[in-house]
Write an enzyme that holds these catalytic residues in place. Structure first.
Site, PDB file in Angstrom:
ATOM      1  N   SER A  97       0.856  -1.307  -0.191  1.00  0.00           N
ATOM      2  CA  SER A  97      -0.077   0.099   0.027  1.00  0.00           C
ATOM      3  C   SER A  97       0.663   1.337   0.071  1.00  0.00           C
ATOM      4  CB  SER A  97      -0.935  -0.023   1.203  1.00  0.00           C
ATOM      5  OG  SER A  97      -2.028  -0.925   0.957  1.00  0.00           O
ATOM      6  N   LYS A 104       2.735   6.929   4.989  1.00  0.00           N
ATOM      7  CA  LYS A 104       1.923   5.861   4.411  1.00  0.00           C
ATOM      8  C   LYS A 104       2.401   4.357   5.086  1.00  0.00           C
ATOM      9  CE  LYS A 104      -1.678   4.203   2.496  1.00  0.00           C
ATOM     10  NZ  LYS A 104      -1.648   3.206   3.402  1.00  0.00           N
ATOM     11  N   THR A 105       1.524   3.749   5.562  1.00  0.00           N
ATOM     12  CA  THR A 105       1.960   2.347   5.822  1.00  0.00           C
ATOM     13  C   THR A 105       1.806   1.273   4.649  1.00  0.00           C
ATOM     14  OG1 THR A 105      -0.440   1.886   6.659  1.00  0.00           O
ATOM     15  CG2 THR A 105       0.925   2.589   7.999  1.00  0.00           C
ATOM     16  N   GLY A 106       2.244   0.178   4.867  1.00  0.00           N
ATOM     17  CA  GLY A 106       2.032  -0.962   3.798  1.00  0.00           C
ATOM     18  C   GLY A 106       2.310  -2.418   4.466  1.00  0.00           C
TER      19      GLY A 106
END
Length: 262
Positions: free
Chosen positions: A68, A205-207
């Site tokens: 993501s 932003k995470t992923g």
């Protein structure tokens, strides 16, 4: 042997981008990862001159599924290709999914913040493979393996990127040196805001690449302070959901260790 060579080559490329004396394997970071029982890497780099700190330089140059974190570039692409505007609504199809926040209509901002998979898959259908090829190449974003499926390539390992490359990409986004409109950059900047106070603004932003073996957790972004702007990208082996909060925790602790945030 081929993969090891490519990792080394990627790292050397980064060394050419950042002066050698500014590159530092960080003992504090190594201790932090060890104390938390985490296998991973982090790169923290200033916008302009200054020392770049890293834990596990070989892993920092190794590419993993973007997951993501690709929503950063995907948001710019979707806005640039006019497949959605910030005022549009993505209509929920009524299918109940594992994340409760996904089970409703979404704006582009809410889709970004909740990391809504079905939302960005719908946008991917609208964008199409040809335009993705163009934008990925123009942005020098990681490595795309052909052939790829337009609705899953950032999730299934077809698109991979290293922590080093994440940082370089984020610097381009910050400088607005990629071929996107200011309005697209402005929207992304708003979507990425995680925390803001009188001392700093954190955008990130995470992923979570669940199809990797082992699964890989990401946290990438940048911090704007009175003294300057710092970019970071960390990834870690994340065997299950319980380990996910460590992504943000480690990133924050390393930023604190260098006095970038308090």
């Amino acid at each position: 042997m081929h993969h090891e060579f490519m990792r080394t080559l990627s790292l050397l490329c980064f060394v050419f981008l950042v002066p050698f004396q500014a590159w530092a394997e960080d003992v504090e970071f190594a201790k932090l990862f060890s104390n938390m029982g985490v296998t991973g890497t982090i790169v923290i780099s200033p916008l302009n001159e200054g020392k770049t700190f890293v834990h596990d330089d070989l892993r920092a140059s190794r590419r993993f599924s973007a997951a993501s974190t690709f929503k950063i570039l995907n948001t710019l692409v979707s806005l640039e290709e006019n497949v959605i505007s910030v005022n549009d609504t993505l209509k929920w199809d009524g299918i109940s999914r594992e994340i409760p926040e996904w089970n409703r209509d979404q704006s582009l901002e809410s889709a970004f913040r909740s990391s809504c998979v079905w939302c960005f898959q719908e946008l991917a259908r609208r964008v199409g493979t040809a335009k993705y090829r163009h934008h990925l190449a123009a942005s020098a974003y990681g490595e795309l393996h052909e052939p790829f499926t337009e609705t899953t390539f950032w999730l299934d390992g077809s698109l991979k990127i290293s922590a080093v490359e994440q940082v370089e990409f984020l610097k381009k986004v910050y400088r607005r040196s990629l071929p996107f409109n200011d309005s697209s950059y402005n929207s992304l900047r708003q979507f990425m805001l995680v925390e803001q106070n009188s001392e700093y603004a954190l955008r990130a932003k995470t992923g979570w690449a669940t199809k990797a073996n082992p699964p890989i957790g990401w946290y990438v972004g940048y911090v704007e302070t009175r003294k300057g702007t710092w970019f970071f990208a960390m990834n870690m082996d994340t065997p299950d959901q319980s380990a996910l909060p460590l992504r943000q925790k480690i990133a924050r602790e390393t930023l604190r260790a260098k006095g970038i945030i308090e």
